[in-house]
Enzyme design. Structure first.
Site, PDB file in Angstrom:
ATOM      1  CD  GLU A  16     -16.784  11.440 -23.006  1.00  0.00           C
ATOM      2  OE1 GLU A  16     -17.325  10.604 -23.743  1.00  0.00           O
ATOM      3  OE2 GLU A  16     -16.711  11.312 -21.778  1.00  0.00           O
ATOM      4  CB  SER A 142     -14.656   9.142 -25.171  1.00  0.00           C
ATOM      5  OG  SER A 142     -16.035   9.159 -25.411  1.00  0.00           O
ATOM      6  CE1 TYR A 211     -17.774   7.641 -29.631  1.00  0.00           C
ATOM      7  CE2 TYR A 211     -15.677   8.204 -28.638  1.00  0.00           C
ATOM      8  CZ  TYR A 211     -16.985   7.788 -28.512  1.00  0.00           C
ATOM      9  OH  TYR A 211     -17.500   7.529 -27.284  1.00  0.00           O
ATOM     10  NE  ARG A 250     -19.928  -0.091 -24.842  1.00  0.00           N
ATOM     11  CZ  ARG A 250     -19.501   1.163 -24.989  1.00  0.00           C
ATOM     12  NH1 ARG A 250     -20.247   2.076 -25.573  1.00  0.00           N
ATOM     13  NH2 ARG A 250     -18.309   1.511 -24.516  1.00  0.00           N
ATOM     14  CG  ASP A 252     -16.899  -0.985 -22.431  1.00  0.00           C
ATOM     15  OD1 ASP A 252     -17.838  -1.390 -23.145  1.00  0.00           O
ATOM     16  OD2 ASP A 252     -16.539   0.211 -22.396  1.00  0.00           O
ATOM     17  CD  GLU A 269     -15.394   2.569 -18.741  1.00  0.00           C
ATOM     18  OE1 GLU A 269     -15.162   3.414 -17.858  1.00  0.00           O
ATOM     19  OE2 GLU A 269     -15.136   2.766 -19.946  1.00  0.00           O
ATOM     20  CG  ASN A 271     -19.432   3.035 -21.114  1.00  0.00           C
ATOM     21  OD1 ASN A 271     -18.612   3.912 -20.929  1.00  0.00           O
ATOM     22  ND2 ASN A 271     -19.088   1.783 -21.396  1.00  0.00           N
ATOM     23  N   GLY A 275     -22.398   5.578 -26.590  1.00  0.00           N
ATOM     24  CA  GLY A 275     -22.434   6.352 -27.832  1.00  0.00           C
ATOM     25  C   GLY A 275     -23.576   5.944 -28.750  1.00  0.00           C
TER      26      GLY A 275
END
Length: 308
Positions: A16, A142, A211, A250, A252, A269, A271, A275
């Site tokens: 990443e 990612s 992205y 964050r 999801d 999950e 994070n 990002g």
């Protein structure tokens, strides 16, 4: 103006790296605009000696993936007694391990999909669970290495036992959840708005969707019932707290509303290093809550500490 010296940690050597550089640069620019003295640190294996010499007041962690969000860099910062942003050693390591994180989430009453962790070399010609299912590296982000096995597929994906596989030997096999992609950030002890992510090309929210400019459409607030919206916020905050996260995180989700409005909500999950690129979700959620990008990164720096 602030007299604080902030080292923005970015780059690194995981898969990443490009994402981390894309996150770190705008964060560093915004912190300078907020009046901080900023040093941009492209992290390599000498990071401990670099930081020991630099002695910043705060490390802003813009690293992603292994070594950046799995407790490793956090441990180095603890040893050096440099306050840092985001989650601490334990929460980072726990959240990065998808199998362990799922156990903790389930114990906290958060709905998760059935899954099992297995070695990729244990895949045979037989499916480990009934398709459709998803195979995910246990410790990647990612969407690297994510493989979707569709209904009717005759055997498991061959890439898993191939020498070309680069994402570790442990993988999680998880029931595929139909439905919409929802995500919710947490800032401190407050759940932010819920966003629906609609990939514009691929049906799957993969690396390019995350992205690339125009790779996905973000709808905030998500067009869902108030009950579902509040449940998503509640589960995101609960996951943040159950893992012991700090700063921003964050979570999801998948939301299957094919058969009823309340449908099925499944947490995927959390994070701990979401990002911070121009197309990223948490800056959008913060903006929806009234924070400019500069105010968001300033809040993160002022929230930094050791022993998180």
């Amino acid at each position: 103006m602030s007299d604080k010296h902030v080292a923005v940690l970015m780059g690194g050597f995981s898969s990443e790296r490009p994402v981390s550089l894309a996150s770190g640069r705008p964060c560093a620019d915004a912190l300078e605009a907020e009046g901080y003295r900023v040093t941009r640190v492209d992290v390599d294996r000498n990071v401990a000696s670099v930081l020991s010499e630099l002695r910043p007041d705060v490390a802003f962690n813009a690293l992603h993936g292994p070594f950046g969000e799995d407790g490793t860099i956090q441990g180095i910062l603890e040893y050096l007694e440099i306050p840092y942003t985001h989650s601490g050693v334990l929460a980072s390591a726990l959240s990065m391990d998808k199998g362990q994180a799922k156990h903790v989430a389930a114990a906290a009453g958060i709905p998760v999909a059935e899954a099992r962790v297995m070695n990729r070399f244990d895949f045979t010609s037989e499916h480990p669970i009934e398709p459709p299912y998803v195979v995910k590296p246990v410790r990647e982000g990612s969407s690297f290495g994510v493989v979707i096995v569709r209904e009717g597929q005759s055997h498991p994906p061959q890439i898993l036992t191939s020498p070309d596989w680069r994402y570790g030997d442990l993988v999680m096999v998880e029931r595929y959840i139909h439905g919409r992609e929802l995500t919710c950030g947490v800032m401190g002890d407050v759940a932010l708005g819920v966003t629906e992510v609609v990939p514009t090309g691929n049906a799957f929210y993969d690396y390019d969707a995350k992205y690339s400019d125009g790779g996905s459409k973000h709808v905030i607030p998500a067009q869902i019932s108030p009950d579902v919206y509040q449940n998503i916020q509640s589960y995101a905050l609960k996951a943040h707290q159950a893992m012991g996260c700090r700063g921003v995180s964050r979570s999801d989700f998948r939301y299957d509303d094919r058969f009823s409005e309340n449908g099925e909500i499944i947490w995927l999950e959390v994070n701990t290093q979401p990002g911070m690129t121009p197309t990223s979700l948490v800056p959008e959620m913060a903006a929806h809550a009234g924070y400019s990008f500069g105010e968001l990164v300033r809040w993160m720096v002022e929230d930094a500490s050791c022993l998180r």
